[in-house]
Scaffold this motif. Structure first.
Motif, PDB file in Angstrom:
ATOM      1  N   UNK A   3       0.910  -1.229  -0.354  1.00  0.00           N
ATOM      2  CA  UNK A   3       0.336   0.319   0.326  1.00  0.00           C
ATOM      3  C   UNK A   3       0.868   0.989   0.445  1.00  0.00           C
ATOM      4  N   UNK A   4       2.612   1.175   0.615  1.00  0.00           N
ATOM      5  CA  UNK A   4       2.472   2.631   0.780  1.00  0.00           C
ATOM      6  C   UNK A   4       2.917   2.459  -0.297  1.00  0.00           C
ATOM      7  N   UNK A   5       3.220   1.562  -1.308  1.00  0.00           N
ATOM      8  CA  UNK A   5       4.171   2.403  -2.784  1.00  0.00           C
ATOM      9  C   UNK A   5       3.333   3.173  -3.733  1.00  0.00           C
ATOM     10  N   UNK A   6       1.985   2.123  -2.942  1.00  0.00           N
ATOM     11  CA  UNK A   6       1.135   3.173  -4.338  1.00  0.00           C
ATOM     12  C   UNK A   6      -0.381   3.928  -4.140  1.00  0.00           C
ATOM     13  N   UNK A   7       0.376   4.382  -2.294  1.00  0.00           N
ATOM     14  CA  UNK A   7      -0.728   5.033  -2.094  1.00  0.00           C
ATOM     15  C   UNK A   7      -0.736   6.958  -2.061  1.00  0.00           C
ATOM     16  N   UNK A   8      -1.858   7.702  -2.568  1.00  0.00           N
ATOM     17  CA  UNK A   8      -1.796   9.006  -2.528  1.00  0.00           C
ATOM     18  C   UNK A   8      -1.478   9.240  -0.872  1.00  0.00           C
ATOM     19  N   UNK A 158      11.898   5.482  -1.104  1.00  0.00           N
ATOM     20  CA  UNK A 158      12.817   7.446  -0.719  1.00  0.00           C
ATOM     21  C   UNK A 158      12.761   8.047  -2.168  1.00  0.00           C
ATOM     22  N   UNK A 159      12.686   7.862  -3.130  1.00  0.00           N
ATOM     23  CA  UNK A 159      12.091   8.407  -4.211  1.00  0.00           C
ATOM     24  C   UNK A 159      11.432   9.195  -4.432  1.00  0.00           C
ATOM     25  N   UNK A 160       9.865   7.878  -4.153  1.00  0.00           N
ATOM     26  CA  UNK A 160       8.492   8.110  -4.458  1.00  0.00           C
ATOM     27  C   UNK A 160       8.643   9.819  -3.447  1.00  0.00           C
ATOM     28  N   UNK A 161       8.822   9.588  -2.315  1.00  0.00           N
ATOM     29  CA  UNK A 161       8.828  10.759  -1.026  1.00  0.00           C
ATOM     30  C   UNK A 161       9.325  11.789  -1.361  1.00  0.00           C
ATOM     31  N   UNK A 162      10.748  12.124  -1.989  1.00  0.00           N
ATOM     32  CA  UNK A 162      11.068  12.929  -2.776  1.00  0.00           C
ATOM     33  C   UNK A 162      10.630  13.785  -3.266  1.00  0.00           C
ATOM     34  N   UNK A 170       7.759  23.014  -3.751  1.00  0.00           N
ATOM     35  CA  UNK A 170       9.239  23.645  -3.852  1.00  0.00           C
ATOM     36  C   UNK A 170       7.832  24.591  -5.950  1.00  0.00           C
ATOM     37  N   UNK A 171       7.628  22.568  -6.012  1.00  0.00           N
ATOM     38  CA  UNK A 171       7.035  23.178  -8.072  1.00  0.00           C
ATOM     39  C   UNK A 171       5.956  24.136  -7.491  1.00  0.00           C
ATOM     40  N   UNK A 172       5.214  23.348  -6.197  1.00  0.00           N
ATOM     41  CA  UNK A 172       4.213  24.414  -6.519  1.00  0.00           C
ATOM     42  C   UNK A 172       2.925  24.012  -6.995  1.00  0.00           C
ATOM     43  N   UNK A 173       3.027  22.556  -6.941  1.00  0.00           N
ATOM     44  CA  UNK A 173       1.733  22.023  -7.868  1.00  0.00           C
ATOM     45  C   UNK A 173       1.298  21.022  -6.184  1.00  0.00           C
ATOM     46  N   UNK A 174      -0.411  20.812  -6.294  1.00  0.00           N
ATOM     47  CA  UNK A 174      -0.373  19.831  -5.245  1.00  0.00           C
ATOM     48  C   UNK A 174      -0.834  18.997  -5.619  1.00  0.00           C
ATOM     49  N   UNK A 175      -0.639  18.217  -4.659  1.00  0.00           N
ATOM     50  CA  UNK A 175      -0.274  16.575  -4.701  1.00  0.00           C
ATOM     51  C   UNK A 175      -1.844  15.827  -4.625  1.00  0.00           C
ATOM     52  N   UNK A 176      -2.878  16.182  -4.328  1.00  0.00           N
ATOM     53  CA  UNK A 176      -4.136  15.774  -3.379  1.00  0.00           C
ATOM     54  C   UNK A 176      -4.673  14.596  -4.893  1.00  0.00           C
ATOM     55  N   UNK A 177      -4.308  15.274  -6.201  1.00  0.00           N
ATOM     56  CA  UNK A 177      -4.844  14.931  -7.171  1.00  0.00           C
ATOM     57  C   UNK A 177      -3.554  13.436  -8.351  1.00  0.00           C
ATOM     58  N   UNK A 178      -2.895  13.755  -7.869  1.00  0.00           N
ATOM     59  CA  UNK A 178      -1.028  13.306  -8.357  1.00  0.00           C
ATOM     60  C   UNK A 178      -1.244  11.683  -7.467  1.00  0.00           C
ATOM     61  N   UNK A 179      -1.423  10.527  -8.144  1.00  0.00           N
ATOM     62  CA  UNK A 179      -0.363   9.289  -8.200  1.00  0.00           C
ATOM     63  C   UNK A 179       0.290   9.030  -8.635  1.00  0.00           C
ATOM     64  N   UNK A 180       1.872   8.751  -7.768  1.00  0.00           N
ATOM     65  CA  UNK A 180       3.313   8.401  -8.629  1.00  0.00           C
ATOM     66  C   UNK A 180       3.408   6.714  -7.873  1.00  0.00           C
ATOM     67  N   UNK A 181       3.738   6.137  -9.326  1.00  0.00           N
ATOM     68  CA  UNK A 181       4.099   4.645  -9.096  1.00  0.00           C
ATOM     69  C   UNK A 181       5.848   4.522  -9.293  1.00  0.00           C
ATOM     70  N   UNK A 182       6.762   4.519  -8.719  1.00  0.00           N
ATOM     71  CA  UNK A 182       7.770   4.144  -8.937  1.00  0.00           C
ATOM     72  C   UNK A 182       8.601   3.348  -8.550  1.00  0.00           C
ATOM     73  N   UNK A 183       9.395   2.376  -9.664  1.00  0.00           N
ATOM     74  CA  UNK A 183       9.351   0.981  -9.726  1.00  0.00           C
ATOM     75  C   UNK A 183      10.815   0.950 -10.497  1.00  0.00           C
ATOM     76  N   UNK A 184      11.448   0.595  -9.606  1.00  0.00           N
ATOM     77  CA  UNK A 184      13.369   0.144 -10.036  1.00  0.00           C
ATOM     78  C   UNK A 184      14.301   2.197 -10.611  1.00  0.00           C
ATOM     79  N   UNK A 185      13.428   2.739 -10.199  1.00  0.00           N
ATOM     80  CA  UNK A 185      13.745   4.148 -10.199  1.00  0.00           C
ATOM     81  C   UNK A 185      12.990   4.760 -11.433  1.00  0.00           C
TER      82      UNK A 185
END
Length: 229
Positions: A3-8, A158-162, A170-185
């Motif tokens: 869950x931690x790898x894909x959650x918003x 760690x990459x995902x959190x960063x 820093x980019x000033x973009x809200x993340x509530x509507x953004x989903x990130x998946x990091x796999x092998x960089x």
């Protein structure tokens, strides 16, 4: 993947005393279909969805007109009614919703969503809300799970959190509507932003995080004047 790898991680939530009008506005502003209800310790005690609000309306109509629908048409009587009667999250929420821990595997989450016919599940760490997994998050995670990672899940996290931190602060973009998946960089970005400039800023933010090998930006643009999904 867990869950931690894909959650918003940045979850829009409300307290027990949040008014229905406030909740409805949050759903509209963030283009989401539900919000967890938390107590003072960030423990999840309920969830308010579109369905909860609409079921409330079905049983309570005023002079033949639903006060819920009137909230968005500027109906004067409806606004006064909501304020004077003080509808609260505690009255309309679905109590004791299903939750998962941050280390719950994707296949377990998939089974929960399917078995209970729900669209999302709050994620907990030591009993407190830290994220939410939606069907969209899950599908993206499952699609990526077929690719063998070239580095450890801890490094990817760690990459995902960063990236999320860089995008938000820093980019000033809200993340509530953004989903990130990091796999092998390799980074995949999904969700909605308000402008092409925000989309490009998210890409640049991801590219500048150490350890990122590739960025695929699938972000779409929020439709103007369209209600929540």
């Amino acid at each position: 993947m867990q869950a931690i790898d894909i959650m918003t991680p940045k979850v829009v939530s409300v307290g027990l005393d949040a008014e229905v009008r406030e909740i409805a506005q949050l759903l509209l502003d963030h283009r989401i279909s539900a919000v967890p209800v938390v107590d003072d310790q960030r423990k999840v005690v309920g969830i308010v969805s579109e369905g909860d609000l609409m079921r409330r309306v079905k049983n309570e109509e005023h002079n033949g007109h639903s006060w819920w629908l009137s909230l968005f048409t500027g109906g004067k009587d409806a606004g006064d009614y909501v304020k004077s009667h003080g509808r609260k999250a505690s009255e309309v929420m679905t109590p004791n919703p299903l939750t998962v821990e941050e280390n719950t595997p994707l296949h377990t989450i998939a089974r929960l969503l399917e078995k209970h016919h729900i669209k999302r599940v709050p994620v907990l760490r030591e009993g407190k809300l830290v994220g939410i997994v939606s069907r969209a998050n899950l599908l993206q995670g499952i699609a990526n799970a077929a690719v063998a990672p070239t580095q450890s899940p801890a490094d990817d996290r760690q990459i995902r959190e960063a990236i999320l931190k860089e995008v938000e602060h820093n980019a000033g973009v809200p993340t509530e509507s953004i989903s990130l998946i990091v796999d092998g960089g390799a980074v995949e970005i999904w969700g909605l932003v308000e402008s092409p400039e925000q989309k490009q800023a998210v890409t640049v933010a991801a590219e500048n995080v150490p350890g990122v090998s590739k960025v695929e930006n699938h972000l779409g643009l929020m439709p103007r004047g369209v209600g929540f999904m």
